[in-house]
Design a protein around this motif. Sequence first.
Motif, PDB file in Angstrom:
ATOM      1  N   ARG A 700       0.844  -1.194   0.000  1.00 37.01           N
ATOM      2  CA  ARG A 700       0.000   0.000   0.000  1.00 37.01           C
ATOM      3  C   ARG A 700       0.879   1.243   0.000  1.00 37.01           C
ATOM      4  O   ARG A 700       1.832   1.350   0.784  1.00 37.01           O
ATOM      5  CB  ARG A 700      -0.925   0.003   1.213  1.00 37.01           C
ATOM      6  N   LEU A 701       0.545   2.177  -0.871  1.00 34.94           N
ATOM      7  CA  LEU A 701       1.219   3.468  -0.939  1.00 34.94           C
ATOM      8  C   LEU A 701       0.213   4.539  -0.537  1.00 34.94           C
ATOM      9  O   LEU A 701      -0.816   4.710  -1.198  1.00 34.94           O
ATOM     10  CB  LEU A 701       1.744   3.738  -2.346  1.00 34.94           C
ATOM     11  N   SER A 702       0.505   5.246   0.529  1.00 37.08           N
ATOM     12  CA  SER A 702      -0.358   6.322   1.001  1.00 37.08           C
ATOM     13  C   SER A 702       0.270   7.654   0.604  1.00 37.08           C
ATOM     14  O   SER A 702       1.403   7.954   0.976  1.00 37.08           O
ATOM     15  CB  SER A 702      -0.533   6.247   2.517  1.00 37.08           C
ATOM     16  N   VAL A 703      -0.473   8.449  -0.173  1.00 38.11           N
ATOM     17  CA  VAL A 703       0.027   9.719  -0.684  1.00 38.11           C
ATOM     18  C   VAL A 703      -0.655  10.847   0.092  1.00 38.11           C
ATOM     19  O   VAL A 703      -1.886  10.968   0.090  1.00 38.11           O
ATOM     20  CB  VAL A 703      -0.253   9.865  -2.188  1.00 38.11           C
ATOM     21  N   SER A 704       0.138  11.682   0.741  1.00 37.34           N
ATOM     22  CA  SER A 704      -0.430  12.774   1.545  1.00 37.34           C
ATOM     23  C   SER A 704      -0.216  14.144   0.919  1.00 37.34           C
ATOM     24  O   SER A 704      -0.815  15.131   1.373  1.00 37.34           O
ATOM     25  CB  SER A 704       0.175  12.754   2.956  1.00 37.34           C
ATOM     26  N   ALA A 705       0.615  14.244  -0.126  1.00 32.84           N
ATOM     27  CA  ALA A 705       0.824  15.534  -0.781  1.00 32.84           C
ATOM     28  C   ALA A 705       1.445  15.310  -2.155  1.00 32.84           C
ATOM     29  O   ALA A 705       2.107  14.296  -2.407  1.00 32.84           O
ATOM     30  CB  ALA A 705       1.737  16.432   0.056  1.00 32.84           C
ATOM     31  N   ASN A 706       1.225  16.282  -3.058  1.00 34.24           N
ATOM     32  CA  ASN A 706       1.782  16.247  -4.407  1.00 34.24           C
ATOM     33  C   ASN A 706       1.943  17.702  -4.854  1.00 34.24           C
ATOM     34  O   ASN A 706       0.958  18.442  -4.929  1.00 34.24           O
ATOM     35  CB  ASN A 706       0.843  15.491  -5.345  1.00 34.24           C
ATOM     36  N   THR A 707       3.182  18.123  -5.118  1.00 33.62           N
ATOM     37  CA  THR A 707       3.419  19.530  -5.476  1.00 33.62           C
ATOM     38  C   THR A 707       2.974  19.864  -6.888  1.00 33.62           C
ATOM     39  O   THR A 707       2.898  21.041  -7.254  1.00 33.62           O
ATOM     40  CB  THR A 707       4.912  19.868  -5.333  1.00 33.62           C
ATOM     41  N   GLY A 708       2.677  18.839  -7.698  1.00 29.22           N
ATOM     42  CA  GLY A 708       2.324  19.101  -9.090  1.00 29.22           C
ATOM     43  C   GLY A 708       0.853  18.980  -9.402  1.00 29.22           C
ATOM     44  O   GLY A 708       0.386  19.443 -10.446  1.00 29.22           O
ATOM     45  N   TRP A 709       0.072  18.345  -8.519  1.00 28.93           N
ATOM     46  CA  TRP A 709      -1.359  18.140  -8.765  1.00 28.93           C
ATOM     47  C   TRP A 709      -1.999  17.733  -7.445  1.00 28.93           C
ATOM     48  O   TRP A 709      -1.368  17.003  -6.664  1.00 28.93           O
ATOM     49  CB  TRP A 709      -1.568  17.070  -9.830  1.00 28.93           C
ATOM     50  N   PRO A 710      -3.226  18.132  -7.186  1.00 32.10           N
ATOM     51  CA  PRO A 710      -3.834  17.845  -5.878  1.00 32.10           C
ATOM     52  C   PRO A 710      -4.388  16.422  -5.774  1.00 32.10           C
ATOM     53  O   PRO A 710      -5.546  16.211  -5.420  1.00 32.10           O
ATOM     54  CB  PRO A 710      -4.942  18.892  -5.789  1.00 32.10           C
ATOM     55  N   ALA A 711      -3.539  15.434  -6.102  1.00 34.40           N
ATOM     56  CA  ALA A 711      -3.984  14.033  -6.075  1.00 34.40           C
ATOM     57  C   ALA A 711      -2.757  13.137  -6.071  1.00 34.40           C
ATOM     58  O   ALA A 711      -1.651  13.546  -6.462  1.00 34.40           O
ATOM     59  CB  ALA A 711      -4.860  13.710  -7.283  1.00 34.40           C
ATOM     60  N   GLY A 712      -2.961  11.866  -5.651  1.00 35.71           N
ATOM     61  CA  GLY A 712      -1.918  10.868  -5.812  1.00 35.71           C
ATOM     62  C   GLY A 712      -1.890  10.390  -7.253  1.00 35.71           C
ATOM     63  O   GLY A 712      -2.932  10.223  -7.889  1.00 35.71           O
ATOM     64  N   GLN A 713      -0.692  10.147  -7.786  1.00 32.91           N
ATOM     65  CA  GLN A 713      -0.552   9.764  -9.196  1.00 32.91           C
ATOM     66  C   GLN A 713       0.585   8.756  -9.357  1.00 32.91           C
ATOM     67  O   GLN A 713       1.697   8.990  -8.864  1.00 32.91           O
ATOM     68  CB  GLN A 713      -0.238  11.002 -10.061  1.00 32.91           C
ATOM     69  N   PHE A 714       0.299   7.636 -10.040  1.00 32.43           N
ATOM     70  CA  PHE A 714       1.335   6.674 -10.426  1.00 32.43           C
ATOM     71  C   PHE A 714       0.972   6.121 -11.793  1.00 32.43           C
ATOM     72  O   PHE A 714      -0.168   5.698 -12.017  1.00 32.43           O
ATOM     73  CB  PHE A 714       1.449   5.513  -9.436  1.00 32.43           C
ATOM     74  N   SER A 715       1.932   6.088 -12.703  1.00 37.55           N
ATOM     75  CA  SER A 715       1.687   5.406 -13.976  1.00 37.55           C
ATOM     76  C   SER A 715       2.099   3.945 -13.893  1.00 37.55           C
ATOM     77  O   SER A 715       1.522   3.097 -14.563  1.00 37.55           O
ATOM     78  CB  SER A 715       2.424   6.101 -15.114  1.00 37.55           C
ATOM     79  N   GLU A 716       3.083   3.633 -13.077  1.00 36.44           N
ATOM     80  CA  GLU A 716       3.479   2.251 -12.803  1.00 36.44           C
ATOM     81  C   GLU A 716       4.028   2.173 -11.388  1.00 36.44           C
ATOM     82  O   GLU A 716       4.777   3.059 -10.946  1.00 36.44           O
ATOM     83  CB  GLU A 716       4.544   1.742 -13.782  1.00 36.44           C
ATOM     84  N   VAL A 717       3.645   1.122 -10.688  1.00 37.73           N
ATOM     85  CA  VAL A 717       4.255   0.761  -9.420  1.00 37.73           C
ATOM     86  C   VAL A 717       4.874  -0.620  -9.631  1.00 37.73           C
ATOM     87  O   VAL A 717       4.164  -1.581  -9.930  1.00 37.73           O
ATOM     88  CB  VAL A 717       3.239   0.727  -8.268  1.00 37.73           C
ATOM     89  N   GLU A 718       6.179  -0.708  -9.500  1.00 42.78           N
ATOM     90  CA  GLU A 718       6.889  -1.961  -9.728  1.00 42.78           C
ATOM     91  C   GLU A 718       7.515  -2.425  -8.418  1.00 42.78           C
ATOM     92  O   GLU A 718       8.060  -1.615  -7.663  1.00 42.78           O
ATOM     93  CB  GLU A 718       7.965  -1.777 -10.794  1.00 42.78           C
ATOM     94  N   ALA A 719       7.420  -3.735  -8.161  1.00 37.26           N
ATOM     95  CA  ALA A 719       7.974  -4.309  -6.933  1.00 37.26           C
ATOM     96  C   ALA A 719       8.945  -5.424  -7.297  1.00 37.26           C
ATOM     97  O   ALA A 719       8.617  -6.287  -8.125  1.00 37.26           O
ATOM     98  CB  ALA A 719       6.855  -4.846  -6.044  1.00 37.26           C
ATOM     99  N   TYR A 720      10.125  -5.423  -6.677  1.00 38.61           N
ATOM    100  CA  TYR A 720      11.172  -6.370  -7.035  1.00 38.61           C
ATOM    101  C   TYR A 720      11.757  -7.045  -5.797  1.00 38.61           C
ATOM    102  O   TYR A 720      11.797  -6.455  -4.705  1.00 38.61           O
ATOM    103  CB  TYR A 720      12.293  -5.652  -7.799  1.00 38.61           C
ATOM    104  N   LEU A 721      12.230  -8.286  -6.008  1.00 45.92           N
ATOM    105  CA  LEU A 721      12.911  -9.019  -4.944  1.00 45.92           C
ATOM    106  C   LEU A 721      14.339  -8.558  -4.769  1.00 45.92           C
ATOM    107  O   LEU A 721      14.938  -8.768  -3.708  1.00 45.92           O
ATOM    108  CB  LEU A 721      12.897 -10.514  -5.265  1.00 45.92           C
ATOM    109  N   THR A 722      14.895  -7.953  -5.799  1.00 39.85           N
ATOM    110  CA  THR A 722      16.301  -7.542  -5.757  1.00 39.85           C
ATOM    111  C   THR A 722      16.427  -6.122  -5.249  1.00 39.85           C
ATOM    112  O   THR A 722      15.569  -5.275  -5.502  1.00 39.85           O
ATOM    113  CB  THR A 722      16.916  -7.636  -7.158  1.00 39.85           C
ATOM    114  N   SER A 723      17.497  -5.846  -4.533  1.00 41.99           N
ATOM    115  CA  SER A 723      17.716  -4.509  -3.974  1.00 41.99           C
ATOM    116  C   SER A 723      18.316  -3.601  -5.028  1.00 41.99           C
ATOM    117  O   SER A 723      18.749  -4.050  -6.081  1.00 41.99           O
ATOM    118  CB  SER A 723      18.629  -4.600  -2.763  1.00 41.99           C
TER     119      SER A 723
END
Length: 723
Positions: A700-723
Amino acid sequence: MHRSRSVRHMPAIGAVVALSAGLLTATVPAAHAASGATLPFTSVEAESATSTGTRIGPDYTQGTLASEASGRQAVRLTSGQRVEFTVPRAANAVNLAYSVPDGQSGSLDVYVNGTRLTRTLPVTSKYSYIDTGWIPGAKQHHFFDNSRLLLGQNLQAGDKVAFQSTGTQVTVDVADFEQVDAAASQPAGSVSVTSKGADPSGNGDSTQAFRDAIAAAQGGVVWIPPGDYRLTSSLSGVQNVTLQGAGSWYSVVHTSRFIDQSSSSGGVHIKDFAVIGEVTERVDSNPDNFVNGSLGPNSSVSGMWIQHMKVGLWLMGNNDNLVVENNRILDTTADGLNLNGNARGVRVRNNFLRNQGDDSLAMWSLYSADTNSSFENNTISQPNLANGIAIYGGTDIAVKNNLVSDTNALGSGIAISNQKFLDPFSPLAGTITVDGNTLVRAGAMNPNWNHPMGALRVDSYDSAINATVNITNTTITDSPYSAFEFVSGGGQGYPVRNVTVDGATVRNTGTVVVQAEAQGAATFRNVTASSVGAAGIYNCPYPASSGTFTLTDGGGNSGWNSTWSDCSTWPQPGQGNPDPDPNRNLAKGRPATATGSQDVYTPGKAVDGDANSYWESTNNAFPQSWTVDLGSSYAVRRLVLKLPPSSAWGARTQTITVLGSTDGSNYSTVVGSSGYRFDPATGNTATVSLPSSTNLRYLRLSVSANTGWPAGQFSEVEAYLTS
């Protein structure tokens, strides 16, 4: 009366507790070609078609839309989006498996080679979203439905057929393309139901006309001409007669109870029409079945299209030498077919079953044994609560050359079991032959056991298995958990004896090849395995004091000689083996949700693999959160967060907190609130490193502020096992 669905009460063990030739050709290896039915249609998966929609899945999580889909994947369309299929063979008709949100109905526009047809394809949730709260371990299920359409023109291989959403969100699963023959002509000497007053428009009640035609045609044929016929009550006293239609696409009977009779002298032959019901829930005390009871000896059912019933055929009484072949049974809220005792010499063969809410095909030896009967060359797809094929007791039974795929929740691909449900019950006896079957993505996590059921299960649930069980020439591919399971599912430790597994190919099994949880013994010969997830064998009988399970190596085995060493834990898929793709994006295509979204910028856009599409939360309403279910718990080490790479997206900073959960209910903070800079000059990408102690399934990603638009925004969220 329909039995209640089987409930496995086995306690946890510590912490353990044309898919055939011509069918689903996009996803089935050539090795499967010998199994399953020979079908008049060819299926194409939506995820292999061209689409402007969003692919969902793969997923094996009970209660999710993708987990019930063919291939565990489908394509979600919102208004204006489409999926376009390349026609694989000459065709003039299509049947589409789909799902719409609960409570909604609508239609899909249909395009052939770019030209929109005047007819649309209706879609509805009316027959979906079944709740069976009296069945422990069940969740709301039965999300998909089927809708068919004659295209009015002859298409050739390579032509294009597209379906476009017109407002209702539609998840498209698979399309069956078929060349339907012209309507058949009336047989000479037959009695037409219309001659007795039946209304082919579907407006009038044709029940009495059907009864009168049956009475007049004794020893002969009742003819059902092309048309739609409405029956308001069931038929009974049906014997020594043939009921014949012009073809299942032309002659359609609308009723939820077609034949309901406890006995018959037999000689009933039902062929070549459709019976489509209006069953929208499962009520086990109601005979909402195509056939309920008995057709009598030497009867047959062939060429039928059976849909929207509770059960296709619930067969009791004398059905000796019955043949059920070349039928389609779709969208039943319970079993497709159940031989409920007293079945002798019954042959169920070359049928196609999709989207059953219980066992697709079952033999249940209640009151007396099913004897010398068989399920052969059937294709079964997407049973969404129980088993593909289940044999509950019986003497000298055969399960041969069937193809079963995508079982869910409380079932295996094939179950050979002494679970009795009620008494008097006749346990397995004689020789049980399980030969030539192919199981694809079969087996499921049983929520009552807190660990899985294998693709092929032998279960001494209520009594010891003393029959000779011969399992030969089996192919098991992509089982999410185990291939072969031996268990006493009632938790009483009854033995499983006299089992031979000879000739099997196991590929890509998620955990183990053999899951042994009962005392007893089995001999294995010529069983080869590749890409085994955790170990070859899990051998931990329950109860622990009940005795051991002995595996005898008969020679010719390879690829599964290791043993899972810790009976206090159940292996997770892939545990113990190197990950086949350690660099894969765990979030891609997974189910995503959010506290809110703006217009078409829905949560799934952040996991669709397209960096140009994006999720945007409800505006001016911080904080907002976005959540993805990874399907299993993973030691995630790195997140890559993206915004569209276009220079039109100005640089901005989003304040984000990363949370994780293993159960979807209890979340903890993984990375505290921090500002992350997204700049198109550097790809509009931010990377988040996670602590080495992190283990999560739900991100879960909780977005509390965005300086470019008054909303949370992601075009892709990627999760990996590697660091």
